[in-house]
Design an enzyme around this catalytic site. Structure first.
Site, PDB file in Angstrom:
ATOM      1  N   ASP A 154       0.766  -1.251   0.000  1.00  0.00           N
ATOM      2  CA  ASP A 154       0.000   0.000   0.000  1.00  0.00           C
ATOM      3  C   ASP A 154       0.800   1.307   0.000  1.00  0.00           C
ATOM      4  OD1 ASP A 154      -1.394  -2.168   0.925  1.00  0.00           O
ATOM      5  OD2 ASP A 154      -2.119  -1.203   2.729  1.00  0.00           O
ATOM      6  N   PHE A 210       2.084  -0.835   9.934  1.00  0.00           N
ATOM      7  CA  PHE A 210       1.120  -1.046   8.861  1.00  0.00           C
ATOM      8  C   PHE A 210       0.637   0.302   8.317  1.00  0.00           C
ATOM      9  CE2 PHE A 210      -0.889  -5.574   9.323  1.00  0.00           C
ATOM     10  CZ  PHE A 210       0.357  -6.150   9.121  1.00  0.00           C
ATOM     11  N   GLU A 324     -10.324  -2.836   4.285  1.00  0.00           N
ATOM     12  CA  GLU A 324      -9.030  -2.254   4.617  1.00  0.00           C
ATOM     13  C   GLU A 324      -8.944  -0.839   4.036  1.00  0.00           C
ATOM     14  OE1 GLU A 324      -6.152  -6.118   4.710  1.00  0.00           O
ATOM     15  OE2 GLU A 324      -6.363  -5.225   2.750  1.00  0.00           O
TER      16      GLU A 324
HETATM   17  C1  FRU Z   1      -3.694  -3.775   2.711  1.00  0.00           C
HETATM   18  C2  FRU Z   1      -3.055  -4.182   4.018  1.00  0.00           C
HETATM   19  C3  FRU Z   1      -3.458  -3.225   5.113  1.00  0.00           C
HETATM   20  C4  FRU Z   1      -2.319  -3.340   6.071  1.00  0.00           C
HETATM   21  C5  FRU Z   1      -1.146  -3.512   5.150  1.00  0.00           C
HETATM   22  C6  FRU Z   1      -0.052  -4.342   5.734  1.00  0.00           C
HETATM   23  O1  FRU Z   1      -3.026  -4.196   1.588  1.00  0.00           O
HETATM   24  O2  FRU Z   1      -3.397  -5.502   4.327  1.00  0.00           O
HETATM   25  O3  FRU Z   1      -4.709  -3.499   5.665  1.00  0.00           O
HETATM   26  O4  FRU Z   1      -2.187  -2.203   6.867  1.00  0.00           O
HETATM   27  O5  FRU Z   1      -1.635  -4.111   3.983  1.00  0.00           O
HETATM   28  O6  FRU Z   1       1.077  -4.329   4.945  1.00  0.00           O
END
Ligand code: FRU
Length: 616
Positions: A154, A210, A324
């Protein structure tokens, strides 16, 4: 030539990723095997990097970094066992003058079949003062943002400050698979030239770092200073909790708030996205209650004390995967006075073509509750931001100038992101895109997606200009530019007669092709990448994606397309749809052809531009 910078010095390329020419392997590095799965690696001081040899197909070793005898941090690295795929740099500069020892534990599974001493990695550990990030892979994008090396997922925490677009992203600096999640950092003055910075936030005692968000705090509500960049992210370990950090040096380094976590939830909750709500004089925050398929909505006066106000989404929209990476912002409808709120909800899996995708809701928001628009039947329609398979975790920049709402998405899909045929890096981001809202013929409000205006500066030369091509059964072929592996921008309008389907094919001399079909009757454009090149790394990769064209009767379909080395982004000319798909042709597509098997059509205003590579 690419370079990586550390806080104090600029390091110019000089050592290949495999580093054969650095000092003899092992010089300054002492390897001491303690047992079948435990090894100490001691390094002499005075060098900038320790290069760690990686083999992608191997399980992770646990690397405990001891500084002056104390545990500083722990990394997971796929240390090479039978062959070295590449090396990753471990930054020693910040430990200058201190004693650094790695206490490495390899997993039982590998030591049960062989002794750790035999592993390939030990003789390839090396010290170096430089780390070469020059591209050596054919699929590395030429004009999309991508890390210099390592895994990326992300984009997150994006904020605009003093003329600079800061882009943070989920990054593993120690390999090209998901691990060691940190906030990588790039910045740009024009959204197309990216400068790469040292890692901004690294895993700490509360877990991996994250996704999250950043914003300016000009009112100094948090007390970190009125020029501070404030950020919230998920600390992920045994639980997922929300942490606050801030930067007083324009986003280069961050201080972690000692009072963390600032929000806790019992079940998985992540990716806090906050913004200052001028109408209510409070901070708002959306938090993805991932397994509960809802977005939690909070308020705060100071970013530290948060109150849960409402939850949105139970039973609405696509619900098949985890929710997410939310975002929420207001936009004018049809460029007029009326405004609506757009709530982004990324979902994985459960996208329209399998795996990851970004859905959104249009509605009203009073600072506490989001109320979605309904259709004539009273239902809340499911809407998608992009109709390809490779567009995920899309969120916007905070504090962008001129009321712009600029977003960027991860150009991959969790179904195969770790399997795509690249090595030095894994994953790129989409082109930056501008969000708007338009009313479609069905009366619903949808998002419009246009490439950011800065993208035009990528244009090198107008290599093809054809005012009109009459298209019938026999394909009309036009050569694509060849420079820089054929990276190009293509624009054309399709005037389809007698309800003819029109086929647009990008192909190379290997017989590899992407076939797009415009069906005016269906009001769709499809994209078939089943024969696009390398597709066999995942059974989920070969696919056909379909976008609604949202056109009115007798309107031409205006198409704008960007072809990079391993991606194609298709936009409707006014942004009514976007479609993003990865492709891995074994040689670049060299032609575009237009045909209509069952009728006649005109292709007008065909323009093809060669583009300037930014990453080479
Ligand atoms: C989305 C995700 C988020 C998380 C991140 C972890 O792609 O799963 O929810 O914060 O990637 O790398």
């Amino acid at each position: 030539m690419n370079k990586i910078t550390t806080g104090v010095v600029t390091l110019i390329a000089g050592v290949s990723l495999l580093n054969p020419e650095v000092m003899a392997a092992g010089e300054g590095v002492t390897v001491n095997h303690l047992g079948v799965n435990n090894t100490l690696v001691r390094v002499d001081g005075g060098h900038k990097f320790l290069l760690m040899p990686v083999q992608e197909s191997i399980d992770d070793a646990t690397v405990n970094v001891l500084v002056d005898g104390k545990l500083d941090r722990t990394l997971s690295v796929r240390l090479a066992k039978t062959k070295v795929d590449y090396c990753v740099p471990f930054d020693l500069e910040k430990y200058a003058g201190h004693d650094v020892v790695l206490n490495i534990v390899t997993s039982q599974s590998r030591s049960s079949v062989r002794d750790v001493k035999e592993d390939a990695c030990w003789s390839h550990f090396a010290l170096s003062d430089t780390f070469d990030t020059t591209n050596r892979e054919k699929y590395r994008p030429a004009f999309h943002h991508t890390p210099l090396y390592g895994w990326m997922n992300d984009p997150n925490g994006m904020v605009y400050k003093d003329g600079v677009w800061h882009l943070y992203y989920q990054w593993n600096p120690y390999g090209s698979k998901w691990q060691n999640l940190s906030w990588g950092h790039s910045s740009s003055k024009d959204l197309v030239n990216w400068e790469h910075h040292p890692v901004a936030i690294e895993p700490n005692g509360l877990g991996y770092v994250f996704s999250g968000s950043s914003a300016l705090d000009p009112g100094n509500t948090a007390g970190f200073g009125k020029d501070a960049i404030v950020s919230l992210y998920t600390s992920a370990a045994a639980s997922q909790i929300q942490s606050l950090a801030h930067s007083n040096d324009n986003g280069e380094t961050f201080e972690i708030y000692p009072g963390n976590p600032v929000i806790t939830q019992e079940s998985e909750a992540r990716d806090p996205n906050m913004f200052w709500n001028a109408a209510t004089g409070q901070w708002n925050l959306l938090l993805a209650h991932a397994l509960d398929h809802e977005m939690l909505i909070y308020t705060s006066p100071d970013l530290k004390e948060w109150t849960l106000r409402s939850a949105f989404g139970k039973g609405l929209g696509a619900q098949d995967g985890v929710w997410e990476c939310p975002d929420l912002f207001e936009l004018p409808v049809d460029g007029g006075e009326t405004k609506k709120w757009m709530l982004i909800c990324n979902i994985n899996p459960g996208g329209p073509f399998g795996g990851s995708a970004a859905q959104y809701f249009i509605g009203d928001f009073d600072g506490i509750t989001f109320v979605p628009d309904r259709d004539a039947e009273g239902n809340v329609p499911t809407k998608w931001m992009d109709f390809g398979k490779d567009h995920y975790a899309t969120v916007s920049w905070s504090d962008a100038p001129d009321n712009r709402r600029t977003v960027i998405g991860w150009m991959s899909n969790w179904q195969y992101a770790a399997e795509v045929p690249t090595m030095q890096f894994r994953s790129a981001n989409t082109l930056p895109r501008e969000m708007g809202l338009f009313t479609a013929p069905d009366g619903q409000v949808y998002v419009s997606t246009m490439p950011s205006p800065e993208v035009e500066t990528l244009r090198d030369r107008l290599v093809v200009r054809q005012n009109r091509l009459s298209v019938g059964k026999n394909p009309r072929k036009v050569a694509l530019p060849t420079a820089n592996d054929g990276i190009c921008e293509i624009e054309f309008d399709i005037f389809a007669r007698k309800n003819a389907n029109v086929s647009v094919v990008l192909s190379n001399d290997k017989g590899e092709k992407v076939e797009m079909v415009y069906s005016p009757v269906e009001g769709t454009l499809s994209f078939d990448r089943r024969n696009s090149g390398i597709t066999d790394f995942s059974q989920d990769f070969p696919s056909v994606t379909v976008a609604p064209t949202f056109g009115k009767d007798n309107e031409p379909l205006k198409v704008r397309m960007f072809v990079d080395r391993s991606s194609i982004e298709v936009f409707e000319g006014d942004g009514k749809f976007a479609m993003t798909n990865l492709v891995f042709p074994t040689s670049p597509y060299s032609n575009i052809s237009f045909s209509s098997a069952d009728g006649k059509a005109d292709v007008r205003n065909l323009k093809i531009y060669s583009l300037t590579p930014m990453n080479d």
